[in-house]
Design a protein around this motif. Structure first.
Motif, PDB file in Angstrom:
ATOM      1  N   GLU A  36       0.869  -1.181   0.000  1.00 19.48           N
ATOM      2  CA  GLU A  36       0.000   0.000   0.000  1.00 19.48           C
ATOM      3  C   GLU A  36       0.909   1.235   0.000  1.00 19.48           C
ATOM      4  N   LYS A  39      -0.092   5.346   1.221  1.00 18.01           N
ATOM      5  CA  LYS A  39      -0.068   5.686   2.650  1.00 18.01           C
ATOM      6  C   LYS A  39       1.359   5.656   3.187  1.00 18.01           C
ATOM      7  N   LEU A  41       4.193   6.181   1.609  1.00 15.87           N
ATOM      8  CA  LEU A  41       4.942   7.344   1.128  1.00 15.87           C
ATOM      9  C   LEU A  41       4.513   8.603   1.879  1.00 15.87           C
ATOM     10  N   ARG A 110     -12.184  17.616   9.251  1.00 12.84           N
ATOM     11  CA  ARG A 110     -11.323  16.698  10.014  1.00 12.84           C
ATOM     12  C   ARG A 110     -10.267  17.498  10.764  1.00 12.84           C
ATOM     13  N   TYR A 112      -7.612  16.843  12.390  1.00 12.48           N
ATOM     14  CA  TYR A 112      -6.183  16.581  12.189  1.00 12.48           C
ATOM     15  C   TYR A 112      -5.696  17.126  10.845  1.00 12.48           C
ATOM     16  N   MET A 162      -2.815  13.346  16.539  1.00  6.89           N
ATOM     17  CA  MET A 162      -4.269  13.275  16.304  1.00  6.89           C
ATOM     18  C   MET A 162      -4.669  12.240  15.271  1.00  6.89           C
ATOM     19  N   LEU A 163      -3.762  11.894  14.362  1.00  7.66           N
ATOM     20  CA  LEU A 163      -4.194  10.969  13.316  1.00  7.66           C
ATOM     21  C   LEU A 163      -3.942   9.512  13.678  1.00  7.66           C
ATOM     22  N   SER A 164      -3.237   9.257  14.789  1.00  6.15           N
ATOM     23  CA  SER A 164      -2.909   7.864  15.061  1.00  6.15           C
ATOM     24  C   SER A 164      -4.064   7.146  15.753  1.00  6.15           C
ATOM     25  N   LYS A 165      -4.081   5.840  15.525  1.00  7.99           N
ATOM     26  CA  LYS A 165      -5.162   4.987  16.013  1.00  7.99           C
ATOM     27  C   LYS A 165      -4.639   4.248  17.244  1.00  7.99           C
ATOM     28  N   GLY A 166      -5.356   4.347  18.342  1.00  5.26           N
ATOM     29  CA  GLY A 166      -4.872   3.745  19.580  1.00  5.26           C
ATOM     30  C   GLY A 166      -3.845   4.653  20.229  1.00  5.26           C
ATOM     31  N   LEU A 167      -3.414   4.279  21.420  1.00  4.83           N
ATOM     32  CA  LEU A 167      -2.421   5.083  22.132  1.00  4.83           C
ATOM     33  C   LEU A 167      -1.041   4.658  21.664  1.00  4.83           C
ATOM     34  N   GLN A 168      -0.510   5.340  20.663  1.00  3.18           N
ATOM     35  CA  GLN A 168       0.783   4.956  20.106  1.00  3.18           C
ATOM     36  C   GLN A 168       1.875   5.869  20.635  1.00  3.18           C
ATOM     37  N   ILE A 169       3.019   5.278  20.881  1.00  4.86           N
ATOM     38  CA  ILE A 169       4.083   6.013  21.561  1.00  4.86           C
ATOM     39  C   ILE A 169       4.850   6.943  20.619  1.00  4.86           C
TER      40      ILE A 169
END
Lengths: 195, 269
Positions: A36, A39, A41, A110, A112, A162-169
């Motif tokens: 894919e 996304k 890039l 949106r 973000y 803001m664009l990440s899914k879940g609590l990412q570090i």
């Protein structure tokens, strides 16, 4: 060390800095970024922009606290950051969103995207005044204008969080680095020395 | 349960679906137990021990217990199902699964009359799953279906891909597949199935109920708060891949819309 850095031509920084988007695009087109590539890039370019932004923000603290002088590269780093953000934005517009009617809807609806677009728009006057003529012509207001980069940096870091899914570090580390580098500038009694 | 015969028509109509390559399906995955990058599951899921494996089936069933995976397989009829898979993130694939109908597995345990929902749980093994050391979401991963959704003949437990055992990154040794719902409903590497009375909690709605509802039916008219769901991009189309319109219930409108008669699909998203 500063002696070695001084002999390093700024043109080398531009030369090397211009390459990554081209390399990434080539990788994306030839399967090097996975199945894919659009996304991938887009994300690579966005992260590259944030990394360059962080390098740019580190220049003043490095000089003040470590005595390392990278001031001569600051303009190149700033312009390369703008270039990476522009590439990131173009991939989003042309390859990712594609649908013209949805571009504006995304910017407005949106948060973000709004935040990211805000950071880009604020960078335009900074990039446009990154020439000697503007520096001379604008005088002291040039310096004030270019403090907008602090706002750009916070918006850029927020955009990633803001664009990440879940609590990412990872996005939090980027935002943390940006806020940390800005905080180093806020030491009381040194406000006059701010650049 | 309902046999294959009842859906042979709609399935045949979907025969023109061109499956994604093995490489597409097994290299681009969301399985956060192994990391949040799309490539992490392919890189790290091999650490998961999938044999022996057992599934606890409990709650409102006549024959609760730990069912050994090989015992389950000896009882089930495995068949091929080519399904669309639509991720909530806006990408999609077509996957040639092998599996059996969930209704057959539930019949094995005997569903009691009071049961209304089915709750599922993924294995949680910190020593084999490098991603669970971070609280990206609450572990273990849990999901749920209404009983009628679970008993629907399109709902399967997949155990294979392209006629081969399902790879770990795709949810070995058995995972749920609910083709008309966003991909995250199709919980992987299932270790527990509980028949319950009340709507069970689900991992993503615990994280953000506003963004990820219990139903999570694919619906081009109900946007995710952060992005539109009207279009999707088929994985594998390269750098200039065009977006295509997303279909209501991911193209399974005819088969499943009756399950939601009279429901406000924006409210129960």
């Amino acid at each position: 060390m500063n002696g070695v850095l001084r002999r390093l031509p700024v043109g080398l920084v531009y030369g090397i800095g211009l390459l990554p988007p081209g390399v990434l695009f080539w990788l994306a087109a030839t399967g090097g970024l996975g199945v894919e590539p659009i996304k991938a890039l887009e994300h690579e370019l966005g992260q590259l922009a944030l990394q360059m932004l962080i390098v740019g923000l580190a220049i003043t603290p490095l000089r003040r606290f470590a005595g390392i002088n990278l001031l001569q590269f600051r303009r190149a780093i700033g312009l390369l950051t703008f270039y990476y953000v522009l590439c990131h934005l173009l991939v989003w517009l042309v390859l990712d969103v594609q649908i013209v009617g949805q571009i504006w809807a995304d910017i407005v609806k949106r948060p973000y995207v709004t935040v990211g677009m805000g950071a880009f728009v604020l960078m335009i006057p900074l990039a446009a005044t990154s020439n000697n003529w503007s520096v001379r012509g604008l005088g002291p207001s040039w310096r004030r204008l270019h403090r907008v980069v602090y706002v750009v940096a916070v918006l850029g870091g927020l955009h990633f969080v803001m664009l990440s899914k879940g609590l990412q570090i990872e996005p939090l580390l980027y935002l943390g680095a940006i806020l940390g580098l800005l905080a180093l500038r806020l030491r009381p009694g040194q406000r006059k020395a701010l650049v | 349960g309902l046999g294959l015969g009842s859906i042979a028509g709609p399935l045949a109509a979907k025969a023109e679906l061109e499956p994604n390559s093995w490489d597409d399906i097994t290299s681009y995955n969301n399985f956060f137990e192994f990391g949040t990058d799309k490539g992490d599951p392919a890189a790290y899921a091999s650490a998961l021990t999938t044999s022996p494996w057992s599934v606890t089936i409990d709650g409102l069933v006549d024959r609760p217990g730990q069912y050994d995976f090989s015992d389950i397989m000896s009882e089930m009829t495995v068949e091929g199902r080519i399904y669309r898979l639509r991720c909530v993130e806006g990408w999609s694939m077509v996957v040639p699964w092998n599996g059996f109908e969930l209704s057959d597995l539930l019949a094995m345990a005997g569903v009691r009359d009071e049961a209304r929902y089915v709750a599922f749980e993924t294995a949680l093994r910190p020593e084999e799953m490098r991603g669970v050391s971070r609280p990206v979401i609450e572990w273990p991963y849990v999901e749920g279906l209404r009983l009628d959704e679970a008993l629907h003949p399109l709902t399967i437990m997949a155990t294979g891909l392209y006629g081969k055992p399902i790879p770990n990154q795709n949810g070995a040794p058995l995972r749920l597949v609910v083709p008309w719902k966003y991909g995250y409903k199709s919980i992987k590497s299932v270790v527990r199935i509980s028949l319950v009375k009340d709507e069970p909690p689900t991992s993503w709605s615990k994280y953000s109920a506003r963004e990820y509802g219990f139903y999570s039916n694919v619906n081009p008219n109900v946007d995710h708060p952060r992005w539109s769901q009207a279009h999707e991009r088929r994985v594998g189309g390269g750098l200039f891949s065009k977006k295509v319109p997303t279909l209501m219930f991911n193209g399974y409108d005819q088969e499943v819309s009756a399950l939601y008669d009279g429901m406000d699909l924006a409210k129960y998203h």
